[in-house]
Design an enzyme around this catalytic site. Structure first.
Site, PDB file in Angstrom:
ATOM      1  N   LEU A  34     -16.016  26.636  39.570  1.00 61.12           N
ATOM      2  CA  LEU A  34     -17.409  26.185  39.687  1.00 61.12           C
ATOM      3  C   LEU A  34     -17.733  25.736  41.109  1.00 61.12           C
ATOM      4  O   LEU A  34     -18.875  25.389  41.412  1.00 61.12           O
ATOM      5  CB  LEU A  34     -17.661  25.047  38.701  1.00 61.12           C
ATOM      6  N   LYS A  92      -1.387  25.339  45.445  1.00 57.88           N
ATOM      7  CA  LYS A  92      -1.459  24.030  46.109  1.00 57.88           C
ATOM      8  C   LYS A  92      -0.175  23.701  46.894  1.00 57.88           C
ATOM      9  O   LYS A  92      -0.242  23.095  47.957  1.00 57.88           O
ATOM     10  CB  LYS A  92      -1.732  22.928  45.084  1.00 57.88           C
ATOM     11  N   TYR A 111     -12.285  17.399  32.511  1.00 56.90           N
ATOM     12  CA  TYR A 111     -13.737  17.562  32.301  1.00 56.90           C
ATOM     13  C   TYR A 111     -14.066  18.560  31.202  1.00 56.90           C
ATOM     14  O   TYR A 111     -15.223  18.793  30.901  1.00 56.90           O
ATOM     15  CB  TYR A 111     -14.462  17.904  33.608  1.00 56.90           C
TER      16      TYR A 111
END
Ligand code: ATR
Length: 277
Positions: free
Chosen positions: A16, A66, A222
């Site tokens: 997003l 990451k 979320y």
């Protein structure tokens, strides 16, 4: 010329970040564009060299790169070094510098929703000892007087997190059971494990039954918007916050780092809520 920023990951189609970053650029009248890049594992080094060659001033890094991105960066900041996880990269003097903003974004989100300028002597519980927990602990433990319990299923991992800031006097590594028993001692509880994430939404790392009055409970998840622990916390009278605010804060902080523009994350939060509903 328009500046280009982006995010690398695999898969990346559902990110997003392009939506909220591009909206923020527009809102702040910035001449910039944000693009998601799907990168194959074996192409990571080439992709980073290519991004530098075409002058990309900053990019976000997500799963599964990451840690893998670190050897291909020129420098990383201390928290990214300690946690071996980078999620924001910035081009500075022709060098790609990696940062980990999880902790800062979590702190910003919590302070804003609690309406506080800073942390003082709060009793804080961090649930989990993974990558996100490490960064969050590192950031929160800069406040010398806060008390922090790190609770994890595997106690050794909670102990390892504690060692990130060995001189912090008020940190303890504890079991999830102990955390559950003394839940009424905490002013702030931060849930960083994957427990309760969709589709296993009926799970919670601890059973919430007797929170402190005015406790604040934050979950970095979320999806769903209200995890089981947040629902129970809300029913127990706590103020709660899901991971949308932290995600928005992280994007806002990256824009600030790359461009110097301070962006209001409220519009980002609304767009994220709409996209996730
Ligand atoms: P991230 O980097 O996203 O934080 P991670 O490094 O995989 O993710 O860490 C996941 C966290 O969730 C860990 O604290 C893990 O506990 P362990 O260290 O004991 O593995 C915790 N976790 C995940 N599933 C769990 C479960 N079913 N019960 C208890 N803890 C769980």
């Amino acid at each position: 010329m328009s500046e280009l920023f982006g995010i690398i990951g695999n898969p990346i189609a559902h990110s997003l970040s392009p939506l909220i970053q591009n909206e923020a650029y527009k809102l702040n009248k910035m001449n910039a564009h944000f693009q998601a890049f799907h990168v194959e594992h074996e192409d990571l080094e080439t992709a980073i060299k290519g991004m530098k060659a075409i002058g990309i001033k900053g990019f976000l890094v997500t799963v599964p790169f990451k840690a893998k991105v670190i050897p291909f960066l020129d420098e990383i900041d201390p928290i990214a070094e300690r946690t071996q996880a980078v999620n924001v990269v910035q081009l500075i003097d022709e060098k790609y510098v990696g940062y980990n903003f999880d902790g800062e974004a979590c702190l910003k989100a919590i302070l804003e929703d609690m309406g506080k300028p800073s942390l003082m002597k709060e009793n804080i519980l961090i649930l989990g000892a993974g990558g996100a927990a490490q960064s969050i602990y590192y950031t929160l433990s800069q406040f010398e007087d806060v008390r922090i319990d790190i609770a994890n299923r595997t106690l050794e991992k909670a102990d390892a997190v504690k060692k990130l800031r060995a001189h912090h006097k008020h940190t303890h590594a504890i079991s999830l059971e102990e955390a559950e028993n003394k839940q009424d001692q905490y002013d702030i509880i931060i849930q960083t494990t994957s427990i309760g994430m969709w589709p296993k939404t009926d799970q919670s790392p601890i059973n919430i039954t007797h929170l402190k009055k005015d406790a604040f409970v934050s979950d970095i998840i979320y999806n769903p918007a209200e995890t089981k622990i947040l629902k129970r916390a809300r029913e127990n009278g706590a103020r709660t916050q899901n991971g949308i605010k932290m995600l928005a804060s992280q994007n806002a902080l990256s824009i600030e780092k790359w461009t110097g523009h301070k962006v209001n994350d409220q519009k980002m939060i609304e767009s994220l809520e709409e996209a996730l509903s």
